[in-house]
Design an enzyme around this catalytic site. Structure first.
Site, PDB file in Angstrom:
ATOM      1  N   LYS A  33       0.817  -1.222   0.000  1.00 11.73           N
ATOM      2  CA  LYS A  33       0.000   0.000   0.000  1.00 11.73           C
ATOM      3  C   LYS A  33       0.847   1.267   0.000  1.00 11.73           C
ATOM      4  O   LYS A  33       0.531   2.215  -0.703  1.00 11.73           O
ATOM      5  CB  LYS A  33      -0.995  -0.024   1.152  1.00 11.73           C
ATOM      6  CG  LYS A  33      -0.496   0.564   2.442  1.00 11.73           C
ATOM      7  CD  LYS A  33      -1.499   0.382   3.559  1.00 11.73           C
ATOM      8  CE  LYS A  33      -0.798   0.399   4.891  1.00 11.73           C
ATOM      9  NZ  LYS A  33      -0.320   1.727   5.290  1.00 11.73           N
ATOM     10  N   THR A  34       1.936   1.259   0.762  1.00  6.79           N
ATOM     11  CA  THR A  34       2.776   2.458   0.779  1.00  6.79           C
ATOM     12  C   THR A  34       3.426   2.656  -0.586  1.00  6.79           C
ATOM     13  O   THR A  34       3.576   3.780  -1.062  1.00  6.79           O
ATOM     14  CB  THR A  34       3.860   2.348   1.864  1.00  6.79           C
ATOM     15  OG1 THR A  34       3.234   1.934   3.075  1.00  6.79           O
ATOM     16  CG2 THR A  34       4.540   3.677   2.096  1.00  6.79           C
ATOM     17  N   ASP A 219      -3.638   7.885   3.821  1.00  5.43           N
ATOM     18  CA  ASP A 219      -3.204   6.546   4.217  1.00  5.43           C
ATOM     19  C   ASP A 219      -4.103   6.032   5.348  1.00  5.43           C
ATOM     20  O   ASP A 219      -4.625   6.836   6.123  1.00  5.43           O
ATOM     21  CB  ASP A 219      -1.750   6.664   4.715  1.00  5.43           C
ATOM     22  CG  ASP A 219      -1.114   5.311   4.901  1.00  5.43           C
ATOM     23  OD1 ASP A 219      -1.642   4.316   4.389  1.00  5.43           O
ATOM     24  OD2 ASP A 219      -0.057   5.257   5.572  1.00  5.43           O
ATOM     25  N   GLU A 220      -4.278   4.730   5.458  1.00  6.39           N
ATOM     26  CA  GLU A 220      -5.036   4.133   6.582  1.00  6.39           C
ATOM     27  C   GLU A 220      -6.392   4.807   6.795  1.00  6.39           C
ATOM     28  O   GLU A 220      -6.777   5.123   7.928  1.00  6.39           O
ATOM     29  CB  GLU A 220      -4.234   4.236   7.891  1.00  6.39           C
ATOM     30  CG  GLU A 220      -2.844   3.668   7.812  1.00  6.39           C
ATOM     31  CD  GLU A 220      -2.757   2.229   8.314  1.00  6.39           C
ATOM     32  OE1 GLU A 220      -3.794   1.514   8.292  1.00  6.39           O
ATOM     33  OE2 GLU A 220      -1.650   1.819   8.716  1.00  6.39           O
ATOM     34  N   GLN A 250      -8.333  -4.117   8.803  1.00 10.42           N
ATOM     35  CA  GLN A 250      -7.331  -3.692   9.775  1.00 10.42           C
ATOM     36  C   GLN A 250      -7.763  -2.469  10.573  1.00 10.42           C
ATOM     37  O   GLN A 250      -6.940  -1.737  11.111  1.00 10.42           O
ATOM     38  CB  GLN A 250      -5.998  -3.415   9.076  1.00 10.42           C
ATOM     39  CG  GLN A 250      -5.342  -4.677   8.569  1.00 10.42           C
ATOM     40  CD  GLN A 250      -3.911  -4.435   8.132  1.00 10.42           C
ATOM     41  OE1 GLN A 250      -3.031  -4.171   8.935  1.00 10.42           O
ATOM     42  NE2 GLN A 250      -3.675  -4.518   6.835  1.00 10.42           N
ATOM     43  N   ARG A 589       1.310 -10.170  10.471  1.00 10.83           N
ATOM     44  CA  ARG A 589       2.635  -9.581  10.695  1.00 10.83           C
ATOM     45  C   ARG A 589       3.751 -10.562  10.351  1.00 10.83           C
ATOM     46  O   ARG A 589       4.901 -10.181  10.160  1.00 10.83           O
ATOM     47  CB  ARG A 589       2.841  -9.136  12.154  1.00 10.83           C
ATOM     48  CG  ARG A 589       1.940  -8.047  12.698  1.00 10.83           C
ATOM     49  CD  ARG A 589       1.842  -6.855  11.809  1.00 10.83           C
ATOM     50  NE  ARG A 589       0.672  -6.990  10.928  1.00 10.83           N
ATOM     51  CZ  ARG A 589       0.473  -6.244   9.863  1.00 10.83           C
ATOM     52  NH1 ARG A 589       1.324  -5.315   9.544  1.00 10.83           N
ATOM     53  NH2 ARG A 589      -0.595  -6.429   9.105  1.00 10.83           N
TER      54      ARG A 589
END
Length: 644
Positions: A33-34, A219-220, A250, A589
């Site tokens: 995503k980044t 973002d997020e 998330q 993770r």
DNA sequence: GTGGCGTGGCTTTTT
DNA sequence: GCCACGCCAC
């Protein structure tokens, strides 16, 4: 092909090169995503669709913001001057600093951190003579921040006659707002609300920013709260374009006001949105992903996506059942001891901070270095805040909270009674405590102590005023008596405090280039207090919340028991789906190795409780899981009764 | 100003 | 059952 997009997969490329419009990118864990966010920015710039000052990029944490800036810089051939990238709070703050006048703030307004905010509320409770038992300052703090997160001022809230609780809370809110306004204090939530109101109420200003920021990258997005959404909505206006990255699976910050509904709201509020899904995961093995997918499929309230990977199955997910939390920790420590990879590639994740102690002890016993995330940040440390308060007072005698903090730190015989007198006079005459201290009638002893303090500050101020900031820190350290004061503490404690003050002096150097070094320094301290540097070769211990956005080769997900994870209060409040998402975050993770651990009993609230395994374990297909038994090692397992 | 006592809370947390 | 914090007494 353009080198910017040749390393992207099809979906990523679709997002990055999408024609101008509102783009929503549903980006699963580990799907890049980044990368998409930063490549989109670079793409807009390189194809000439935008100039760098047309871009505003917002994140939630400083860490994410720094990462983004860094990655944009490395992608671009020339520096992106004029591009704004930062956290919601950071950008709101920037706007308020520029437009302090229309925002109705004093030029030198100060940012209040959580602890300062609570202090102010405590004092307010005293002045208003409110029963602290019944209406605790902590609850008031939560109430006020909750209101502000929703974009509500005290006057916006309707209240029934009979609702004493709400009536009381509102009057506290009102009084708190007045205090902050009078003293030029701005808390975190206020930064957002105030900058929203600034834009809303100044159409010319709003238009100029709408003209400027034609591209808003977020973002997020699943973590935005109401006021952040309203702020974005306002800024986008009718011409701006949103590029929003999110993962509904998330979303784990509902408890502090995040509104997952904002995703739907965005699709309703903006007609022409385009959704791109990133579902290929580049992080984990197929087995780990399959576990995560199976788990999250139990949530009803989701957009739905299925992460896949080209990676091979890898090893199974291991499940370990301990007899007690001590045994759980010992098992984890032992596995880590046998681990041949880098230690910073290992994470121990848990639901509550209280669980960390057991792991610390087990790691300590084996001599395995570790690092715990969370806890006090650098700028929240007592000695740092004390010293900063002196600096604040040197600059501004009328800074009451700084005055209160240091007037008797270190102890110089100015007791609570004296301070109360000063406060009383200040309130009566509507002046600052410093002013009040000059005229308050006192008995000789108290009077002398107080005057000595005022004199100390005046002289220090004279001596220090032309020195660079870091030397000011040094001077204050000595002249204030803080140095001597801390030296009296236990050796280790004293050393740590002095080290922190050195560190503070060091940090101060970075701000000497600004026209207002102290203001810049204090803002940084309040807004960008980063956690210490991630030390090398340490096992990482953290809560699941802290783990979001990170990845590790080897992950231990611990304390998987009913009432702990999912947590008791979550079951009661039926926010089970959020708990499940938290578990999903934990599982995803892991890159290669994942251990799920739970204990059959746990010492909690002074009792040994018997625990049943978390429902989340049962939601992962059996075929993916392999139970492990502790191999019999000296002193482990053999003496204790083993269930099952 | 310090120390002893009593009480509440005890999930997660960034800015 | 423990800890942190506030309060009060000396």
């Amino acid at each position: 092909m353009n080198p910017l997009i040749e390393t992207l997969n099809k979906a990523q490329r679709e997002a990055v090169t999408a024609p101008l419009g509102h783009i929503l990118v549903l980006a699963g864990a580990g799907s890049g995503k980044t990368k998409v966010l930063t490549h989109r920015i670079a793409w807009l710039l390189e194809t000439g669709q935008a100039r760098s000052h047309n871009i505003l990029a917002v994140t939630f944490t400083n860490k994410a913001a720094n990462e983004m800036r860094y990655r944009i810089d490395t992608l671009l051939t020339k520096p992106a001057g004029g591009l704004w990238a930062g956290t919601f709070h950071g950008i709101a703050h920037r706007l308020l600093r520029i437009h302090w006048q229309p925002a109705n703030l004093p030029k030198a307004f100060q940012i209040l951190d959580t602890v300062d905010q609570l202090r102010i509320l405590r004092r307010l409770f005293k002045t208003l003579d409110i029963d602290e038992k019944q209406w605790s300052p902590k609850k008031a703090q939560k109430f006020i921040n909750g209101c502000k997160d929703e974009g509500l001022r005290a006057k916006d809230i309707a209240v029934d006659e009979g609702d004493t609780w709400l009536t009381n809370m509102l009057s506290i809110y009102q009084a708190y707002e007045e205090t902050c306004q009078r003293t030029g204090m701005v808390d975190f939530a206020e930064l957002l609300l105030r900058s929203y109101e600034l834009l809303r109420d100044n159409s010319a200003l709003l238009e100029s920013y709408q003209d400027r920021f034609q591209h808003l990258q977020v973002d997020e997005f699943q973590d935005t709260n109401t006021i952040q959404y309203k702020w974005l909505h306002l800024l986008v206006g009718s011409r701006g374009k949103l590029f929003v990255v999110f993962d509904d699976d998330q979303s784990i910050y509902h408890f502090r006001g995040a509104k997952i509904e904002n995703i739907q709201k965005l699709q309703e509020d903006f007609a022409d949105t385009r959704l791109v899904r990133l579902e290929q995961n580049y992080r984990s093995t197929d087995t780990i992903l399959a576990s995560a997918n199976a788990l999250i499929a139990n949530n009803k309230d989701r957009l739905g996506k299925n992460l896949w990977t080209q990676d091979k199955a890898g090893e199974p997910v291991f499940l370990y059942t301990a007899y007690s939390e001590t045994e759980e920790a010992r098992f984890v420590a032992e596995k880590i001891q046998a681990w041949r990879g880098k230690r910073q590639e290992v994470a121990i994740l848990y639901r509550t901070t209280a669980q960390s102690r057991e792991f610390e002890e087990a790691l300590l016993e084996k001599g395995i270095p570790y690092r715990i995330y969370g806890g006090l940040r650098f700028y929240e440390r007592l000695e740092v805040k004390d010293l900063l308060a002196y600096l604040r007072l040197l600059r501004h005698r009328d800074d009451d909270s700084a005055f209160e903090r240091v007037v008797n730190t270190p102890k110089r015989g100015i007791g609570e009674r004296t301070i109360e007198m000063v406060r009383g006079v200040a309130r009566q005459q509507g002046c600052s405590m410093w002013q009040a201290a000059l005229r308050v009638p006192l008995k000789p002893r108290a009077r002398n102590s107080l005057l000595a303090f005022l004199d100390l500050i005046e002289r220090l101020s004279q001596r220090v005023k032309d020195l660079p900031l870091h030397e000011q820190v040094e001077q204050v350290k000595i002249a204030s008596g803080l140095l001597e004061h801390y030296k009296k503490e236990a050796k280790e404690e004293a050393e740590r405090r002095l080290e922190n003050i050195e560190e503070l002096a060091n940090a101060a150097r970075n701000f000497e280039k600004y026209s207002e070094p102290l203001t810049a320094f204090l803002d940084h301290a309040a807004l960008e207090s980063v956690q210490g540097n991630p030390s090398d070769d340490c096992v990482q211990l953290m809560t699941l919340h802290a783990a979001k956005g990170l990845e590790f080769e080897l992950v231990f997900l611990c304390g998987l028991e009913e009432d702990l994870f999912p947590h008791k209060t979550s079951i009661e409040e039926s926010s089970l789906e959020e708990e499940r998402r938290l578990c999903y975050v934990g599982i995803t993770r892991a890159r290669k190795h994942l251990y799920l651990c739970h204990s059959e009993s746990r010492y909690r609230y002074g009792r040994r409780d018997y625990c049943t395994p978390s429902r989340f374990i049962g939601e992962i297909p059996d075929k993916l899981i392999q139970e492990v038994r502790l191999r019999t090692a000296p002193g482990i397992g053999s003496t204790k009764k083993r269930a099952r």
